[in-house]
Write a protein that holds these residues in place. Structure first.
Motif, PDB file in Angstrom:
ATOM      1  N   TYR A  80      11.461 120.290  53.380  1.00 56.21           N
ATOM      2  CA  TYR A  80      10.801 120.436  54.679  1.00 56.21           C
ATOM      3  C   TYR A  80      11.738 121.195  55.596  1.00 56.21           C
ATOM      4  CZ  TYR A  80       9.205 118.955  59.374  1.00 56.21           C
ATOM      5  OH  TYR A  80       8.793 118.914  60.688  1.00 56.21           O
ATOM      6  N   SER A  82      11.727 122.969  59.413  1.00 52.28           N
ATOM      7  CA  SER A  82      10.982 123.111  60.663  1.00 52.28           C
ATOM      8  C   SER A  82      11.865 123.720  61.749  1.00 52.28           C
ATOM      9  CB  SER A  82      10.463 121.746  61.137  1.00 52.28           C
ATOM     10  OG  SER A  82       9.885 121.850  62.425  1.00 52.28           O
ATOM     11  N   THR A  85      11.232 122.273  65.343  1.00 54.34           N
ATOM     12  CA  THR A  85      11.825 120.989  65.741  1.00 54.34           C
ATOM     13  C   THR A  85      13.287 120.882  65.329  1.00 54.34           C
ATOM     14  OG1 THR A  85      11.160 119.889  63.675  1.00 54.34           O
ATOM     15  CG2 THR A  85       9.602 119.820  65.524  1.00 54.34           C
ATOM     16  N   ARG A  88      15.412 119.595  59.058  1.00 50.62           N
ATOM     17  CA  ARG A  88      15.337 119.894  57.630  1.00 50.62           C
ATOM     18  C   ARG A  88      15.441 118.587  56.865  1.00 50.62           C
ATOM     19  NH1 ARG A  88      19.085 125.232  56.285  1.00 50.62           N
ATOM     20  NH2 ARG A  88      18.602 126.438  58.163  1.00 50.62           N
ATOM     21  N   ILE A 125       4.073 118.780  58.279  1.00 48.94           N
ATOM     22  CA  ILE A 125       5.136 117.793  58.146  1.00 48.94           C
ATOM     23  C   ILE A 125       4.992 117.118  56.775  1.00 48.94           C
ATOM     24  CG2 ILE A 125       5.425 117.416  60.626  1.00 48.94           C
ATOM     25  CD1 ILE A 125       3.602 114.985  60.422  1.00 48.94           C
ATOM     26  N   TYR A 312       7.119 124.748  55.273  1.00 41.81           N
ATOM     27  CA  TYR A 312       7.741 125.430  56.408  1.00 41.81           C
ATOM     28  C   TYR A 312       6.885 125.270  57.652  1.00 41.81           C
ATOM     29  CZ  TYR A 312       9.373 129.458  59.209  1.00 41.81           C
ATOM     30  OH  TYR A 312       9.844 130.275  60.206  1.00 41.81           O
ATOM     31  N   GLU A 313       7.439 124.640  58.669  1.00 40.93           N
ATOM     32  CA  GLU A 313       6.741 124.450  59.944  1.00 40.93           C
ATOM     33  C   GLU A 313       7.279 125.476  60.941  1.00 40.93           C
ATOM     34  OE1 GLU A 313       5.431 120.798  62.954  1.00 40.93           O
ATOM     35  OE2 GLU A 313       7.445 120.781  62.081  1.00 40.93           O
ATOM     36  N   GLY A 314       6.713 126.669  60.889  1.00 41.08           N
ATOM     37  CA  GLY A 314       7.180 127.745  61.748  1.00 41.08           C
ATOM     38  C   GLY A 314       6.324 128.975  61.568  1.00 41.08           C
ATOM     39  N   THR A 319      10.399 132.268  65.554  1.00 40.77           N
ATOM     40  CA  THR A 319      11.015 130.957  65.288  1.00 40.77           C
ATOM     41  C   THR A 319      12.298 131.114  64.459  1.00 40.77           C
ATOM     42  OG1 THR A 319       9.522 130.621  63.382  1.00 40.77           O
ATOM     43  CG2 THR A 319       8.872 129.629  65.445  1.00 40.77           C
TER      44      THR A 319
END
Length: 634
Positions: A80, A82, A85, A88, A125, A312-314, A319
């Protein structure tokens, strides 16, 4: 095409069509079955075909348990990452299995049983992956709805799927804002006729949600010892694994139904044969679990294969900049990456010379795969030149769940032709048909169709609406699935998908695809992104209009916009011909897109024609469409 590539590909493709029983039973050996299949295809009730009708399995067991049992317990299953936020985390196969078992236990304690539906409305997430696999573990049917969808859209999906439980988060986090999710869910439930019994909430520190009587706190329920982990529930191969909604032309969403057995076999086969990934390798798909690419190639295919998958949260840019993807590939040693051409057009716009690649160690990257929008030759060339690895187009749809046409790098990589998704994938009998349903000649554009039956892993029907399934996809040409895309095959059999058939422009009786016009425009060195739409004309019926976004740095940032317009008109006249009748190109700041990266050509066309279309629920940034309205209507 080399004889070697042709031979290996052609042998597999020919066998998949002439001997689907043998071909897919062989592929099924890569899946662990409770009751192995003795038959591949049940064709007793066309057009409702079923795969592996006598078999039973559990998809979650194949994605997690068998790898732990087989020696991959300590291998990383999920990464994960991000940037929004600054977080990782990594999860081994054993750790992910433990979390999924507990989450599945929570669902069972809330009364969820085999066949019950669970709506998942989460950002990117780990809990999204855990929730999907937890549903698969107990035979529940998950329906992931893209986080941030408006309450009315979520309510429509709740009413159609009738879930027992909704899993959500307190908020989503974007580059410049925090989006509260829980109020959207509460509003959707108030609007819906169906009332879910429980809402499970993942509280995020960026914005915690107020809890009500039906709400369950994820973290509290997931504490070790609070709930007994659930075991794997056997399901029939033909039982549904998930529902994934895609927009319908009537406004009512269409619930694509994916089965368990065919899905597992097809995705496992595709991961190695189409994408060339082996167990243990790192795979980075930059998409969202709310879309089919996220379902298939963030969650299921890599885990069924025993790979390490990156969540990947982006965004590709912002970012923090246009080097975001390079950081991820370098940090985790990704062997291959998959995303949309739109993402690379955004990177190209921000960093046209690729300066942010400098110093990045991408030595483990073997291939880049792009799908979701037409891959224009200019973007293909840019990525190929900067990365120095094969940039491979592939074409498929939410409905099919995995590629229809691709360059099968795991089976045998074939020569790349820019603008083409290469060849039909084994199992797909791809035909280009004219308006009368006759096979088109090489080079002649028509409707891209697939002869029935579709291969394993594709949609089996629409949720609760067999007749709509038949009418939407199977009624145009007898015995064929209508993809809705137009294109052609060349003399070598390569498939060129030029865009949706409703994006074909009829100029004074001459049919022109927007893809051909866009390909010419995209060759201009100052153009970062473009779209062509057909607008109503009292004399010619329709005329094309071009909209372009210029590169924002380097020499392109200094160009004169009027000069660019004139050069683009000349470029189209030379490459497509005067018949194109392109007389207007507008330079704009941005093009309206869905969250998955598709350009909203139809909506722009409606605005240009003086209509007042509803803002699509899938739009990423409504303000882009608002800003374009004056240009489109002028």
């Amino acid at each position: 095409m080399s004889d070697g590539a042709s031979g290996r590909y052609q042998a597999a493709y020919d066998r998949s069509l002439s001997d689907p029983e043998g071909f897919w039973l062989d592929a099924a050996r890569d899946i662990d079955w409770i009751n192995p299949p003795r038959r591949a295809l049940d064709d007793a009730n066309p057009p409702f075909y079923r795969w592996f009708p006598d078999a039973r399995l559990n998809t979650c067991f194949n994605a997690l348990d068998r790898h732990v049992i087989g020696g991959r317990a300590d291998q990383t299953a999920l990464i994960y990452d991000s940037p929004v936020t600054d977080t990782r985390a990594t999860f081994t196969y054993a750790e992910l299995l433990d979390l999924v078992g507990r989450a599945a236990g929570i669902l069972q304690n809330l009364g969820v049983e085999k066949g019950d539906r669970v709506v998942i409305y989460l950002p990117m997430i780990p809990e999204a992956v855990i929730s999907m696999l937890a549903c698969a573990r107990i035979g529940a049917v998950h329906s992931v709805v893209f986080g941030g969808f408006a309450p009315a859209e979520l309510a429509a999906r709740i009413d159609d799927a009738r879930p027992k439980v909704v899993i959500t988060a307190s908020c989503g986090v974007e580059r410049s804002r925090v989006v509260p999710y829980k109020p959207l869910v509460d509003d959707a439930i108030r609007q819906a006729r169906h009332r879910p019994e429980y809402v499970v909430v993942v509280q995020r520190p960026q914005a915690e949600a107020d809890m009500g009587e039906r709400d369950i706190d994820w973290a509290s329920a997931m504490r070790p010892g609070t709930v007994a982990p659930a075991g794997c529930v056997p399901v029939a191969a033909t039982d549904p694994l998930y529902i994934l909604y895609t927009s319908g032309t009537t406004g009512h969403p269409k619930g694509i139904v994916r089965d368990n057995g065919g899905h597992a076999v097809a995705l496992r086969w595709s991961m190695t044969n189409v994408f060339g990934l082996q167990p243990g390798e790192v795979w980075f798909t930059a998409s969202d679990v709310g879309w089919v690419v996220g379902h298939s190639y963030i969650v299921y295919a890599p885990l069924l294969t025993g790979c390490t998958t990156v969540l990947y949260e982006g965004k590709p840019v912002g970012t923090p900049d246009a080097s975001a993807f390079w950081r991820v590939v370098e940090s985790y040693g990704a062997a291959a990456m998959f995303t949309a051409p739109t993402a690379f057009r955004a990177i190209k716009k921000e960093d046209p010379d690729g300066t942010l690649l400098a110093g990045r160690d991408l030595s483990r990257l073997r291939s880049l795969f792009l799908a979701g929008e037409r891959l224009d030759p200019d973007t293909w060339q840019w990525a190929t030149d900067r990365l120095g690895v094969p940039v491979v187009d592939n074409w498929w749809q939410t409905e099919t769940g995995w590629p229809i046409a691709a360059n099968l790098v795991g089976l045998q990589q074939m020569p790349i032709k820019p603008g083409s998704a290469t060849m039909p994938v084994p199992g797909y009998d791809v035909q280009v048909l004219d308006d009368q349903g006759r096979p088109a000649e090489a080079g002649q554009e028509g409707a891209v169709c697939v002869r029935l039956p579709l291969p394993p892993g594709t949609l089996t029907t629409l949720w609760g609406d067999d007749e709509r399934y038949r009418a939407s996809y199977l009624s145009a040409f007898e015995g064929y699935y209508l993809s809705g895309d137009g294109g052609y095959r060349d003399d070598d059999g390569y498939v060129f998908v030029m865009g949706r058939t409703d994006d074909v422009i009829n100029v004074a009786g001459h049919r022109l695809s927007t893809g051909a016009l866009e390909a010419a425009i995209a060759e201009h060195p100052a153009v970062a992104e473009c779209a062509v739409i057909g607008v109503a004309d009292p004399v010619k019926g329709q005329v094309p209009r071009g909209l372009v976004v210029l590169k924002s740095t380097g020499d392109a940032a200094q160009v004169d916009e009027q000069v660019v317009r004139e050069e683009l008109l000349d470029l189209v006249r030379r490459q497509v011909g005067a018949i194109a009748s392109l007389q207007r190109v507008d330079v704009v700041v941005a093009l309206p897109k869905t969250r998955s990266g598709k350009i909203l050509r139809r909506t722009m066309r409606q605005v240009a024609d003086g209509e007042s279309p509803a803002t699509p629920s899938t739009i990423e940034d409504p303000s882009v469409l608002d800003d374009l309205a004056e240009v489109l209507r002028s």
